[in-house]
Design a protein around this motif. Structure first.
Motif, PDB file in Angstrom:
ATOM      1  N   TRP A 179       0.811  -1.222   0.000  1.00 45.14           N
ATOM      2  CA  TRP A 179       0.000   0.000   0.000  1.00 45.14           C
ATOM      3  C   TRP A 179       0.846   1.274   0.000  1.00 45.14           C
ATOM      4  O   TRP A 179       0.440   2.304  -0.537  1.00 45.14           O
ATOM      5  CB  TRP A 179      -0.941  -0.005   1.208  1.00 45.14           C
ATOM      6  CG  TRP A 179      -1.924   1.130   1.188  1.00 45.14           C
ATOM      7  CD1 TRP A 179      -1.852   2.294   1.899  1.00 45.14           C
ATOM      8  CD2 TRP A 179      -3.114   1.222   0.397  1.00 45.14           C
ATOM      9  NE1 TRP A 179      -2.923   3.105   1.614  1.00 45.14           N
ATOM     10  CE2 TRP A 179      -3.712   2.455   0.686  1.00 45.14           C
ATOM     11  CE3 TRP A 179      -3.735   0.370  -0.529  1.00 45.14           C
ATOM     12  CZ2 TRP A 179      -4.899   2.870   0.092  1.00 45.14           C
ATOM     13  CZ3 TRP A 179      -4.917   0.785  -1.126  1.00 45.14           C
ATOM     14  CH2 TRP A 179      -5.489   2.020  -0.810  1.00 45.14           C
ATOM     15  N   ASP A 180       2.019   1.223   0.597  1.00 43.77           N
ATOM     16  CA  ASP A 180       2.857   2.419   0.696  1.00 43.77           C
ATOM     17  C   ASP A 180       3.646   2.710  -0.578  1.00 43.77           C
ATOM     18  O   ASP A 180       4.374   3.710  -0.629  1.00 43.77           O
ATOM     19  CB  ASP A 180       3.846   2.275   1.863  1.00 43.77           C
ATOM     20  CG  ASP A 180       3.123   2.193   3.191  1.00 43.77           C
ATOM     21  OD1 ASP A 180       2.175   2.971   3.386  1.00 43.77           O
ATOM     22  OD2 ASP A 180       3.484   1.346   4.022  1.00 43.77           O
ATOM     23  N   ARG A 181       3.512   1.868  -1.582  1.00 37.82           N
ATOM     24  CA  ARG A 181       4.240   2.108  -2.826  1.00 37.82           C
ATOM     25  C   ARG A 181       3.305   2.068  -4.035  1.00 37.82           C
ATOM     26  O   ARG A 181       3.375   1.169  -4.873  1.00 37.82           O
ATOM     27  CB  ARG A 181       5.353   1.063  -3.013  1.00 37.82           C
ATOM     28  CG  ARG A 181       6.628   1.364  -2.245  1.00 37.82           C
ATOM     29  CD  ARG A 181       7.813   0.633  -2.861  1.00 37.82           C
ATOM     30  NE  ARG A 181       8.135   1.134  -4.182  1.00 37.82           N
ATOM     31  CZ  ARG A 181       8.761   0.431  -5.130  1.00 37.82           C
ATOM     32  NH1 ARG A 181       9.123  -0.812  -4.905  1.00 37.82           N
ATOM     33  NH2 ARG A 181       9.032   0.948  -6.298  1.00 37.82           N
ATOM     34  N   PRO A 182       2.403   3.045  -4.135  1.00 40.70           N
ATOM     35  CA  PRO A 182       1.547   3.107  -5.328  1.00 40.70           C
ATOM     36  C   PRO A 182       2.388   3.311  -6.575  1.00 40.70           C
ATOM     37  O   PRO A 182       3.365   4.077  -6.563  1.00 40.70           O
ATOM     38  CB  PRO A 182       0.645   4.319  -5.057  1.00 40.70           C
ATOM     39  CG  PRO A 182       1.382   5.139  -4.046  1.00 40.70           C
ATOM     40  CD  PRO A 182       2.159   4.171  -3.219  1.00 40.70           C
ATOM     41  N   PHE A 183       2.024   2.607  -7.639  1.00 41.33           N
ATOM     42  CA  PHE A 183       2.788   2.693  -8.888  1.00 41.33           C
ATOM     43  C   PHE A 183       2.156   3.721  -9.808  1.00 41.33           C
ATOM     44  O   PHE A 183       0.989   3.597 -10.190  1.00 41.33           O
ATOM     45  CB  PHE A 183       2.834   1.322  -9.561  1.00 41.33           C
ATOM     46  CG  PHE A 183       3.496   1.354 -10.918  1.00 41.33           C
ATOM     47  CD1 PHE A 183       4.814   1.747 -11.055  1.00 41.33           C
ATOM     48  CD2 PHE A 183       2.785   1.005 -12.062  1.00 41.33           C
ATOM     49  CE1 PHE A 183       5.422   1.792 -12.304  1.00 41.33           C
ATOM     50  CE2 PHE A 183       3.375   1.046 -13.309  1.00 41.33           C
ATOM     51  CZ  PHE A 183       4.706   1.441 -13.431  1.00 41.33           C
ATOM     52  N   GLY A 192      -2.108  -0.064  -9.590  1.00 44.03           N
ATOM     53  CA  GLY A 192      -1.521  -1.036  -8.683  1.00 44.03           C
ATOM     54  C   GLY A 192      -0.415  -0.493  -7.803  1.00 44.03           C
ATOM     55  O   GLY A 192      -0.156   0.716  -7.730  1.00 44.03           O
ATOM     56  N   PHE A 193       0.260  -1.433  -7.169  1.00 43.76           N
ATOM     57  CA  PHE A 193       1.253  -1.120  -6.149  1.00 43.76           C
ATOM     58  C   PHE A 193       2.476  -2.021  -6.341  1.00 43.76           C
ATOM     59  O   PHE A 193       2.405  -3.040  -7.013  1.00 43.76           O
ATOM     60  CB  PHE A 193       0.667  -1.346  -4.755  1.00 43.76           C
ATOM     61  CG  PHE A 193      -0.534  -0.476  -4.453  1.00 43.76           C
ATOM     62  CD1 PHE A 193      -0.415   0.655  -3.678  1.00 43.76           C
ATOM     63  CD2 PHE A 193      -1.800  -0.815  -4.945  1.00 43.76           C
ATOM     64  CE1 PHE A 193      -1.528   1.449  -3.395  1.00 43.76           C
ATOM     65  CE2 PHE A 193      -2.914  -0.030  -4.670  1.00 43.76           C
ATOM     66  CZ  PHE A 193      -2.766   1.110  -3.893  1.00 43.76           C
ATOM     67  N   ARG A 194       3.560  -1.628  -5.750  1.00 41.25           N
ATOM     68  CA  ARG A 194       4.773  -2.441  -5.740  1.00 41.25           C
ATOM     69  C   ARG A 194       5.129  -2.794  -4.294  1.00 41.25           C
ATOM     70  O   ARG A 194       4.736  -2.098  -3.365  1.00 41.25           O
ATOM     71  CB  ARG A 194       5.944  -1.691  -6.391  1.00 41.25           C
ATOM     72  CG  ARG A 194       5.696  -1.312  -7.855  1.00 41.25           C
ATOM     73  CD  ARG A 194       5.644  -2.543  -8.728  1.00 41.25           C
ATOM     74  NE  ARG A 194       5.478  -2.229 -10.142  1.00 41.25           N
ATOM     75  CZ  ARG A 194       4.334  -2.213 -10.794  1.00 41.25           C
ATOM     76  NH1 ARG A 194       3.212  -2.483 -10.142  1.00 41.25           N
ATOM     77  NH2 ARG A 194       4.276  -1.935 -12.088  1.00 41.25           N
ATOM     78  N   ALA A 195       5.870  -3.863  -4.108  1.00 42.81           N
ATOM     79  CA  ALA A 195       6.252  -4.278  -2.755  1.00 42.81           C
ATOM     80  C   ALA A 195       7.075  -3.196  -2.076  1.00 42.81           C
ATOM     81  O   ALA A 195       8.009  -2.644  -2.663  1.00 42.81           O
ATOM     82  CB  ALA A 195       7.040  -5.589  -2.816  1.00 42.81           C
ATOM     83  N   ALA A 196       6.729  -2.892  -0.822  1.00 39.38           N
ATOM     84  CA  ALA A 196       7.429  -1.860  -0.045  1.00 39.38           C
ATOM     85  C   ALA A 196       8.619  -2.502   0.672  1.00 39.38           C
ATOM     86  O   ALA A 196       8.491  -3.027   1.781  1.00 39.38           O
ATOM     87  CB  ALA A 196       6.474  -1.228   0.961  1.00 39.38           C
ATOM     88  N   LEU A 197       9.756  -2.472   0.012  1.00 39.19           N
ATOM     89  CA  LEU A 197      10.940  -3.192   0.516  1.00 39.19           C
ATOM     90  C   LEU A 197      12.191  -2.319   0.603  1.00 39.19           C
ATOM     91  O   LEU A 197      13.301  -2.841   0.754  1.00 39.19           O
ATOM     92  CB  LEU A 197      11.238  -4.395  -0.403  1.00 39.19           C
ATOM     93  CG  LEU A 197      10.120  -5.427  -0.555  1.00 39.19           C
ATOM     94  CD1 LEU A 197      10.489  -6.453  -1.614  1.00 39.19           C
ATOM     95  CD2 LEU A 197       9.843  -6.119   0.784  1.00 39.19           C
TER      96      LEU A 197
END
Length: 359
Positions: A138-142, A289-294
Motif C-alpha cells: 500500500w505504501d508504494r503506489p505505482f 496497482g502497487f509495488r512491494a514496499a521493501l
C-alpha cells in the motif's frame, strides 16, 4: 530509547501477514516484547484496509479470509470494509496479546555482526536473529510515466488517494488500469461523472464461473515461479483474471466498461493516441496497482538482477534469516495466513540450529 534492544524475531508490518506470523510465534512459545516484537507504521490496527475508500463496503470485498485462531463473524456487508477490518484486527491483537508497537517507521535493516540483524526505526534499534517482513504494497503506489504528464491541467490521483465517487460529480474522468480497483472505480464513478473513459495496457480478461481450489493453486504456482526466479511478482488479476459478476456484466452491457487501448500521451486537456483519437478530461485516475514496499531491506542487497527478491517458500534465498510474507504467492489473505505459519516454522528451525551446543 537509544539503547539497542535484543529479540529473537522482529516482525515488520501488522496487516494480515504480520498478524498471522505474530500469532504463530505466540502459539509456539515466543513471548511478545521478550522474544519478538511487531512494528507497524500505521496509526492504528487494520493494515492497509484502514485506508480503503468508504464506498468499498465489506460486501464488495472478494476473498477476505479470517486470521488464524479467530473467525470474522456477523460482519455487516453494508459497512465500509475499512471499519469492519479495523475493528476485527484490533480485537485480534488484543485477544492474543500481540502488543503491536505503532506508529513505528522502519528505516533500514542492516547486518549487525555476530549473525544478527539491526533494525533501525523511528523508535530506536532492535537487534534480531531473524526477520519477518510483512510490509505489503500500500505504501508504494505505482505511477506510470507518460509523455506530457506534467502538462495536464486537471487532477491526477492514484487508487491510494481515492475517497469515493462523489468528488467526481460532473467531471470527465479517465480511469487507467485493468485490475479490480479500476473496474470498481468505473462502476462507482459512472452515475456521478459527466463521462468516463477506461484505458488499459492489455485487454482485460474476465473469468466466468467459480474460482475453485484448483484454479487458485494454478494461479499461486504461476506467481511462485516468478519469485523463485528473482523476478518482481505480477499482479493477482494478471494471473486470475477479473471475476464476471453481475455488476461487471451490467457495466459491460451499458458501455461503462468499454475498454480502450492505452493512450500515447497526455495533453493539458486530456489524452491522445497516435492514430489521432483524443479524449478531453478533468481527472486522470491511475488504478495502476502497487509495488512491494521493501526499501528498508536495500542495505542487505537481496535483489536479483531481474529486479525481485528470490524467495523459496517465504525465505529469501540470499539470506535465510529473512522471510517475506504477503509477498508474491502469499499476497492474498489466505496466502498470508499460510505464509505466516510457514515462516515461523522455518525460523524456529533456523534458531534451533544456531543455538550453542552445551559443553
Amino acid at each position: 530509547m537509544n539503547a539497542t534492544r535484543e529479540v529473537e524475531v522482529v516482525v515488520i508490518g501488522a496487516g494480515q501477514a504480520g498478524l498471522a506470523a505474530a500469532y504463530h510465534l505466540r502459539r509456539t512459545g515466543f513471548e511478545p516484547d521478550r522474544d519478538f516484537v511487531v512494528l507497524d507504521h500505521s496509526p492504528g490496527p487494520g493494515g492497509a484496509w484502514q485506508f480503503r475508500w468508504p464506498s468499498l463496503t465489506y460486501g464488495k470485498v472478494h476473498g477476505m479470509h479470517a486470521l488464524p485462531g479467530m473467525e470474522l463473524t456477523d460482519a455487516d456487508p453494508a459497512r465500509p470494509s475499512a471499519e469492519v477490518v479495523r475493528e476485527y484486527f484490533d480485537r485480534y491483537e488484543r485477544t492474543f496479546d500481540l502488543r503491536v508497537r505503532r506508529p513505528v517507521d522502519v528505516r533500514a535493516v542492516r547486518e549487525g555482526g555476530g549473525g544478527r540483524l539491526l533494525v533501525e526505526t523511528s523508535e530506536g534499534v532492535w537487534s534480531t536473529r531473524a526477520l519477518i517482513n510483512a510490509t505489503g504494497t500500500w505504501d508504494r503506489p505505482f505511477w506510470p510515466r507518460y509523455p506530457g504528464q506534467e502538462t495536464f491541467r486537471g487532477r491526477q490521483l492514484h487508487t491510494a488517494q481515492y475517497a469515493g465517487p462523489e468528488e467526481f460529480a460532473g467531471l470527465r474522468v479517465v480511469v487507467v488500469g485493468g485490475g479490480a480497483s479500476g473496474t470498481q472505480h468505473l462502476l462507482e464513478l459512472a452515475p456521478y461523472a459527466a463521462a468516463t473513459t477506461w484505458v488499459t495496457r492489455r485487454p482485460p480478461v474476465f473469468r466466468e464461473g467459480p474460482f475453485d481450489q484448483e484454479a487458485g493453486r494454478a494461479a499461486v504456482a504461476l506467481v511462485e515461479e516468478r519469485v523463485r526466479r528473482g523476478l518482481p511478482p505480477r499482479s493477482v488479476v494478471s494471473v486470475t483474471g477479473l471475476p464476471l459478476n453481475e455488476a461487471v456484466r451490467q457495466g459491460l452491457a451499458s458501455g461503462v466498461l468499454d475498454r480502450r487501448p492505452m493512450f500515447d500521451r497526455i495533453t493539458p486537456d486530456g489524452v491522445e493516441w497516435d492514430d489521432g483519437r483524443r479524449v478531453d478530461a478533468d481527472v486522470i485516475l491511475w488504478a495502476t496497482g502497487f509495488r512491494a514496499a521493501l526499501e528498508h531491506l536495500v542495505p542487505l542487497r537481496l535483489r536479483e538482477p531481474g529486479g525481485g527478491i528470490r524467495v523459496e517458500g517465504t525465505r529469501a534465498v540470499a539470506d535465510p534469516r529473512i522471510h517475506l510474507v504477503g509477498y508474491g504467492p502469499s499476497a492474498s489473505t489466505i496466502g498470508a495466513n499460510r505464509a505466516g505459519r510457514a515462516a515461523v516454522r522455518d525460523i524456529r528451525r533456523l534458531l534451533a540450529e544456531d543455538e550453542p551446543v552445551a559443553a
